[in-house]
Scaffold this motif. Structure first.
Motif, PDB file in Angstrom:
ATOM      1  N   VAL A 164       0.958  -1.241  -0.172  1.00  0.00           N
ATOM      2  CA  VAL A 164      -0.218   0.033   0.060  1.00  0.00           C
ATOM      3  C   VAL A 164       0.933   1.205   0.006  1.00  0.00           C
ATOM      4  O   VAL A 164       1.818   1.203   0.808  1.00  0.00           O
ATOM      5  CB  VAL A 164      -0.803  -0.041   1.234  1.00  0.00           C
ATOM      6  N   ALA A 165       0.516   2.225  -0.764  1.00  0.00           N
ATOM      7  CA  ALA A 165       1.082   3.426  -0.928  1.00  0.00           C
ATOM      8  C   ALA A 165       0.512   4.639   0.130  1.00  0.00           C
ATOM      9  O   ALA A 165      -0.688   4.698   0.165  1.00  0.00           O
ATOM     10  CB  ALA A 165       0.977   4.217  -2.184  1.00  0.00           C
ATOM     11  N   LYS A 226       6.820  22.867   5.165  1.00  0.00           N
ATOM     12  CA  LYS A 226       7.384  23.565   4.021  1.00  0.00           C
ATOM     13  C   LYS A 226       7.545  22.752   2.747  1.00  0.00           C
ATOM     14  O   LYS A 226       7.867  23.055   1.748  1.00  0.00           O
ATOM     15  CB  LYS A 226       8.575  24.526   4.398  1.00  0.00           C
ATOM     16  N   ARG A 227       7.434  21.357   3.079  1.00  0.00           N
ATOM     17  CA  ARG A 227       7.495  20.417   1.888  1.00  0.00           C
ATOM     18  C   ARG A 227       6.499  20.679   0.890  1.00  0.00           C
ATOM     19  O   ARG A 227       5.203  20.502   1.647  1.00  0.00           O
ATOM     20  CB  ARG A 227       7.749  19.034   2.529  1.00  0.00           C
ATOM     21  N   THR A 228       6.690  20.806  -0.184  1.00  0.00           N
ATOM     22  CA  THR A 228       5.644  20.999  -1.353  1.00  0.00           C
ATOM     23  C   THR A 228       4.653  19.691  -1.896  1.00  0.00           C
ATOM     24  O   THR A 228       3.589  20.078  -2.342  1.00  0.00           O
ATOM     25  CB  THR A 228       6.252  21.664  -2.550  1.00  0.00           C
ATOM     26  N   LYS A 229       5.413  18.605  -1.453  1.00  0.00           N
ATOM     27  CA  LYS A 229       4.863  17.395  -2.071  1.00  0.00           C
ATOM     28  C   LYS A 229       4.513  16.458  -1.068  1.00  0.00           C
ATOM     29  O   LYS A 229       5.208  16.416   0.092  1.00  0.00           O
ATOM     30  CB  LYS A 229       5.679  16.612  -3.134  1.00  0.00           C
ATOM     31  N   HIS A 230       3.463  15.541  -1.269  1.00  0.00           N
ATOM     32  CA  HIS A 230       3.496  14.476  -0.124  1.00  0.00           C
ATOM     33  C   HIS A 230       4.543  13.645  -0.083  1.00  0.00           C
ATOM     34  O   HIS A 230       5.146  13.189  -1.126  1.00  0.00           O
ATOM     35  CB  HIS A 230       2.079  13.632  -0.562  1.00  0.00           C
ATOM     36  N   GLU A 231       4.836  13.248   1.069  1.00  0.00           N
ATOM     37  CA  GLU A 231       5.835  12.202   1.369  1.00  0.00           C
ATOM     38  C   GLU A 231       5.174  10.770   0.980  1.00  0.00           C
ATOM     39  O   GLU A 231       4.060  10.498   1.478  1.00  0.00           O
ATOM     40  CB  GLU A 231       6.502  12.161   2.838  1.00  0.00           C
ATOM     41  N   ALA A 232       5.646   9.881   0.072  1.00  0.00           N
ATOM     42  CA  ALA A 232       5.074   8.629  -0.299  1.00  0.00           C
ATOM     43  C   ALA A 232       5.760   7.289   0.322  1.00  0.00           C
ATOM     44  O   ALA A 232       7.032   7.348   0.345  1.00  0.00           O
ATOM     45  CB  ALA A 232       5.092   8.441  -1.588  1.00  0.00           C
ATOM     46  N   VAL A 233       5.217   6.617   1.243  1.00  0.00           N
ATOM     47  CA  VAL A 233       6.060   5.476   1.887  1.00  0.00           C
ATOM     48  C   VAL A 233       5.213   4.267   1.535  1.00  0.00           C
ATOM     49  O   VAL A 233       3.733   4.226   1.432  1.00  0.00           O
ATOM     50  CB  VAL A 233       5.834   5.706   3.506  1.00  0.00           C
ATOM     51  N   PHE A 234       5.783   3.032   1.159  1.00  0.00           N
ATOM     52  CA  PHE A 234       5.384   1.768   0.613  1.00  0.00           C
ATOM     53  C   PHE A 234       5.505   0.677   1.728  1.00  0.00           C
ATOM     54  O   PHE A 234       6.587   0.566   2.115  1.00  0.00           O
ATOM     55  CB  PHE A 234       5.786   1.645  -0.712  1.00  0.00           C
TER      56      PHE A 234
END
Length: 455
Positions: A164-165, A226-234
């Motif tokens: 799952v992401a 301040k991070r512009t994108k979602h952090e993706a964890v698998f």
């Protein structure tokens, strides 16, 4: 006349015995480099560095898995997942066939097909997921442990590569982070205590564990707003069969708490006229192998290995023996490997000579080689080579399977060099003096560009 003969001999000597180009492999020493370049026209190695020295080639091992699967199953082979619905009892029966490429988008289409056929008001689900044995789920040998997505359980009924992401983003300092999952339904539970911080750091700790009939996602720590994108964890799922069934019920608009049991069922059970029957066919194997090699999917590679073992020798663990036998019988190479994916930093040591023999074997079968070589990423264009550093001149002219582990980078495949000549190549870096992948990949790309230019 003698002078003319001398000039001719001097020219012949310079062409025939010219020294190979010198490469700068720094910061790696030549003893930690394996490089072989094979000329498909002259049928000779024109470059050979440590060709017979064992190296880790990481995911290049998927090339062996690809060749063996195509030989034993054929490029047009399709995995079958069978469904049968008894409307009198509301029981949906499912027989898993080992499809390693079912994703939620395809499952949505499957759910729509079942609903159109009249499958509704499901009160019970019975699953035959015994193709790989009584346990239902297994892990490939690699020596690696953990809950990361690349260590997903292998099972004959799978969804989203049994992972799952998890997408995480911070919005306000001290406030809970936003969490989104890649799959719909109630199979997952989320325990989130992570908060936003006022910088751009990522101090998240994300875990996954079985909790009853669910997989519980635990998220702790902080992430900068301040991070512009979602952090993706698998992360891997704990119960692949339950994951598949619950997600299917969700997409069909059925009760996701419907009881699920396991039972062995014969194939002819799914042809009884009194029930609604449906067979889902996967993409052809050639397309599945392209997905595997394009994105270097360990899950697909180990699933193919397990399927070969289960269907050809009655034991998933014997799939690796089929790969070894292929190497022995087709290539004349005795190898010691533990899986079909290449995972494991201290496993699966092979030689450049082995990989050139494998590529030559496939290349010699001109028609079937199309399925094999077209599955490889194109340098600078797609897959795991999309961001490779290339020149505009050689764009689209180098196809190769990547391999990456800590301190290891490899690339093996086919190239049309600047000279117009066609080469097979294999290249491996071991003991790179940094845990960072980017400088290691940069060295790989630089050497490949030089080879393309000079040959």
């Amino acid at each position: 006349m003698k002078k003319l003969l001398f000039v001719f001999l001097a020219f012949f000597y310079s062409v025939t015995y010219a020294e190979a180009p010198v490469f700068d492999f720094s910061p790696v020493t030549e003893e930690n480099i394996s490089l072989v370049l094979y000329d498909t026209e002259t049928h000779k190695n024109v470059l050979s560095i440590n060709a017979d020295k064992p190296f880790s080639y990481a995911s290049n091992l998927k090339l062996l898995t690809s060749a063996a699967a195509l030989k034993h199953l054929g490029g047009g082979f399709k995995f079958l997942t069978k469904f049968s619905f008894d409307s009198t009892t509301g029981t949906l029966y499912i027989k898993a066939g080992g499809d390693p490429e079912m994703v939620v988008e395809k499952l949505w289409v499957l759910a729509s097909d079942l609903k159109r056929l009249g499958v509704k008001e499901i009160k019970k689900v019975v699953v035959d997921d015994f193709l790989y044995g009584k346990k239902g789920i297994y892990t490939a040998e690699s020596g690696d442990k953990g809950d990361n997505g690349y260590l997903a359980f292998i099972s004959p009924l799978s969804l989203n590569y049994n992972a799952v992401a998890i997408f995480i983003k911070g919005h306000e300092k001290g406030e809970p982070v936003e969490v989104e999952l890649s799959s719909p339904g109630s199979y997952f539970s989320v325990k989130n205590t992570a908060t936003g911080s006022d910088n751009a750091d990522n101090q998240l700790v994300v875990g996954a564990q079985g909790a009853g009939n669910k997989t519980e996602i635990v998220i702790k720590g902080t992430i900068g707003i301040k991070r512009t994108k979602h952090e993706a964890v698998f992360k891997r799922v704990a119960n692949p069969t339950r994951y598949f069934v619950v997600t299917l019920l969700n997409l069909m608009g059925e009760n996701e708490n419907t009881p699920v049991t396991r039972e062995q069922l014969q194939d002819d059970f799914f042809s009884a006229e009194e029930r609604i029957n449906f067979t889902y066919k996967s993409n052809p194997l050639r397309d599945i192998i392209r997905t595997m090699n394009l994105y270097s999917s360990n899950f697909i590679a180990d699933s193919l290995q397990f399927y070969l073992g289960a269907t050809m020798r009655g034991d998933v663990k014997k799939g690796v023996e089929i790969l070894k036998d292929f190497a022995k019988n087709e290539l004349g190479e005795t190898i010691d490997i533990v899986n079909g994916s290449g995972l494991g930093n201290d496993k699966n040591y092979l030689t450049g000579t082995f990989y050139i023999k494998l590529l030559k074997y496939v290349f010699a079968d001109y028609y079937n080689s199309i399925d094999f070589f077209s599955s490889l990423p194109v340098m600078g264009e797609d897959g795991t080579l999309k961001r490779a550093n290339t020149s505009t001149e050689n764009s689209g002219l180098v196809r190769g399977k990547t391999g990456s582990l800590t301190g290891v980078a490899a690339l093996s495949g086919i190239m049309k060099a600047k000279s117009g000549k066609l080469y097979l190549f294999t290249f491996a870096i071991n003991r790179f003096p940094s845990k960072s992948f980017k400088p290691m990949w940069a060295l790989r790309d630089r050497i490949m560009n030089e080879i393309w230019e000079k040959y």
